[in-house]
Motif scaffolding. Sequence first.
Motif, PDB file in Angstrom:
ATOM      1  N   LEU A  29      -5.213   7.584   0.292  1.00  0.00           N
ATOM      2  CA  LEU A  29      -5.893   8.711  -0.345  1.00  0.00           C
ATOM      3  C   LEU A  29      -6.911   9.390   0.562  1.00  0.00           C
ATOM      4  O   LEU A  29      -7.341  10.503   0.275  1.00  0.00           O
ATOM      5  CB  LEU A  29      -6.595   8.238  -1.624  1.00  0.00           C
ATOM      6  CG  LEU A  29      -5.683   7.646  -2.698  1.00  0.00           C
ATOM      7  CD1 LEU A  29      -6.510   7.183  -3.885  1.00  0.00           C
ATOM      8  CD2 LEU A  29      -4.637   8.653  -3.139  1.00  0.00           C
ATOM      9  N   ASP A  52      -9.571   3.832  -1.031  1.00  0.00           N
ATOM     10  CA  ASP A  52      -8.765   4.985  -0.621  1.00  0.00           C
ATOM     11  C   ASP A  52      -7.270   4.677  -0.585  1.00  0.00           C
ATOM     12  O   ASP A  52      -6.493   5.439  -0.009  1.00  0.00           O
ATOM     13  CB  ASP A  52      -9.204   5.461   0.775  1.00  0.00           C
ATOM     14  CG  ASP A  52     -10.558   6.160   0.743  1.00  0.00           C
ATOM     15  OD1 ASP A  52     -10.896   6.713  -0.318  1.00  0.00           O
ATOM     16  OD2 ASP A  52     -11.254   6.131   1.764  1.00  0.00           O
ATOM     17  N   LEU A 112      -3.683   3.467  -2.746  1.00  0.00           N
ATOM     18  CA  LEU A 112      -2.943   3.177  -3.969  1.00  0.00           C
ATOM     19  C   LEU A 112      -2.123   1.919  -3.733  1.00  0.00           C
ATOM     20  O   LEU A 112      -1.292   1.875  -2.820  1.00  0.00           O
ATOM     21  CB  LEU A 112      -2.004   4.331  -4.347  1.00  0.00           C
ATOM     22  CG  LEU A 112      -2.624   5.616  -4.893  1.00  0.00           C
ATOM     23  CD1 LEU A 112      -1.537   6.529  -5.430  1.00  0.00           C
ATOM     24  CD2 LEU A 112      -3.635   5.313  -5.981  1.00  0.00           C
ATOM     25  N   LEU A 130      -2.352   8.961 -11.461  1.00  0.00           N
ATOM     26  CA  LEU A 130      -1.674   7.681 -11.309  1.00  0.00           C
ATOM     27  C   LEU A 130      -0.818   7.377 -12.528  1.00  0.00           C
ATOM     28  O   LEU A 130      -1.269   7.503 -13.666  1.00  0.00           O
ATOM     29  CB  LEU A 130      -2.692   6.555 -11.131  1.00  0.00           C
ATOM     30  CG  LEU A 130      -3.602   6.614  -9.904  1.00  0.00           C
ATOM     31  CD1 LEU A 130      -4.382   5.333  -9.777  1.00  0.00           C
ATOM     32  CD2 LEU A 130      -2.798   6.876  -8.651  1.00  0.00           C
ATOM     33  N   GLU A 140       0.866  -1.183   0.000  1.00  0.00           N
ATOM     34  CA  GLU A 140       0.000   0.000   0.000  1.00  0.00           C
ATOM     35  C   GLU A 140       0.900   1.230   0.000  1.00  0.00           C
ATOM     36  O   GLU A 140       1.563   1.534   0.985  1.00  0.00           O
ATOM     37  CB  GLU A 140      -0.923  -0.030   1.209  1.00  0.00           C
ATOM     38  CG  GLU A 140      -1.885  -1.211   1.200  1.00  0.00           C
ATOM     39  CD  GLU A 140      -2.783  -1.264   2.427  1.00  0.00           C
ATOM     40  OE1 GLU A 140      -2.599  -0.411   3.324  1.00  0.00           O
ATOM     41  OE2 GLU A 140      -3.647  -2.144   2.494  1.00  0.00           O
ATOM     42  N   ARG A 196      -2.395   0.999  -8.772  1.00  0.00           N
ATOM     43  CA  ARG A 196      -3.832   0.769  -8.927  1.00  0.00           C
ATOM     44  C   ARG A 196      -4.546   1.322  -7.704  1.00  0.00           C
ATOM     45  O   ARG A 196      -4.061   1.199  -6.580  1.00  0.00           O
ATOM     46  CB  ARG A 196      -4.109  -0.732  -9.066  1.00  0.00           C
ATOM     47  CG  ARG A 196      -5.599  -1.072  -9.222  1.00  0.00           C
ATOM     48  CD  ARG A 196      -5.754  -2.581  -9.294  1.00  0.00           C
ATOM     49  NE  ARG A 196      -5.320  -3.224  -8.055  1.00  0.00           N
ATOM     50  CZ  ARG A 196      -4.991  -4.511  -7.950  1.00  0.00           C
ATOM     51  NH1 ARG A 196      -5.007  -5.281  -9.022  1.00  0.00           N
ATOM     52  NH2 ARG A 196      -4.630  -5.020  -6.789  1.00  0.00           N
ATOM     53  N   GLN A 197      -5.697   1.938  -7.938  1.00  0.00           N
ATOM     54  CA  GLN A 197      -6.477   2.480  -6.821  1.00  0.00           C
ATOM     55  C   GLN A 197      -7.465   1.441  -6.323  1.00  0.00           C
ATOM     56  O   GLN A 197      -8.287   0.925  -7.075  1.00  0.00           O
ATOM     57  CB  GLN A 197      -7.223   3.747  -7.242  1.00  0.00           C
ATOM     58  CG  GLN A 197      -7.994   4.387  -6.100  1.00  0.00           C
ATOM     59  CD  GLN A 197      -8.629   5.709  -6.486  1.00  0.00           C
ATOM     60  OE1 GLN A 197      -8.358   6.245  -7.554  1.00  0.00           O
ATOM     61  NE2 GLN A 197      -9.483   6.227  -5.618  1.00  0.00           N
ATOM     62  N   ASP A 198      -7.371   1.133  -5.043  1.00  0.00           N
ATOM     63  CA  ASP A 198      -8.315   0.248  -4.376  1.00  0.00           C
ATOM     64  C   ASP A 198      -8.988   1.031  -3.261  1.00  0.00           C
ATOM     65  O   ASP A 198      -8.451   1.141  -2.157  1.00  0.00           O
ATOM     66  CB  ASP A 198      -7.599  -0.982  -3.785  1.00  0.00           C
ATOM     67  CG  ASP A 198      -6.998  -1.880  -4.855  1.00  0.00           C
ATOM     68  OD1 ASP A 198      -7.649  -2.043  -5.896  1.00  0.00           O
ATOM     69  OD2 ASP A 198      -5.893  -2.401  -4.642  1.00  0.00           O
TER      70      ASP A 198
END
Length: 243
Positions: free
Chosen positions: A26, A45, A47, A36, A22, A41-43
């Motif tokens: 965010l 809140d 990255l 990005l 992680e 990859r955004q999961d």
Amino acid sequence: METKPSGSPTSLVDQFVMPGDEALDLSTMSNQTIKLGRSLRQDGDVLSVMKAGTFKFSKPNKYWVESSQKRYEPHAGDSVLGIVVDSKADNFLVDIKGPALAFLPVLAFEGGTRRNIPKFEAGTLIYVRVVKANPGMNPELSCTDASGKAAEFGQLKDGYMFESSTGLSRMLLSSPTCPVLDALGKKLSFEIAVGLNGRVWVNATSPSTVIVVANGIMNSEFKSGVQQRGMVEKLLQNLKLST
């Protein structure tokens, strides 16, 4: 390596990260627009890292993972150094160090028409732009910029081309100018073309200058800025002693 998200956006900058780490929380940056880059990859809140490498940041809010690898993964917009492998009626087949050969349409040149198709023999080195890079398909190239102008793209004549990692290529193209190129450029006159696919071309009037520049670049990847400048000074001293 296990990395916990932090409230500090740049707490992991320049640190090595692994897939699944992680990289950024965010939830602490709700009022900011985040851009990005590669291998993130955004999961929700968070990255998450998708590929091992060094976590990078550039202002105002762009984040990516810098991976140093020999094999190149094409992305639209990349500038690369390609080697012509063959020519067909409508395309040149070009090796760009990717998983498949790329197509360079014979009309993908400034003012390109059937009457002025360039003649590239096998082995010709060209500086090109990736315009399409879809999974499972051969990448498509162009010898023009986004506005259709030739710009710096086209055949690279003479000079010396050598292979590098993709990480080194990105370091050379970083802004501001990376220390090794800055130090070399203050003392020597040379031309250079860097491809994001891990190929570098250097040309100069003197063969000894080409050798010094190439050696400086190839030995700079894992050195700090201070170390890069010190190395260049030693190379330049050796050059003076040999001339």
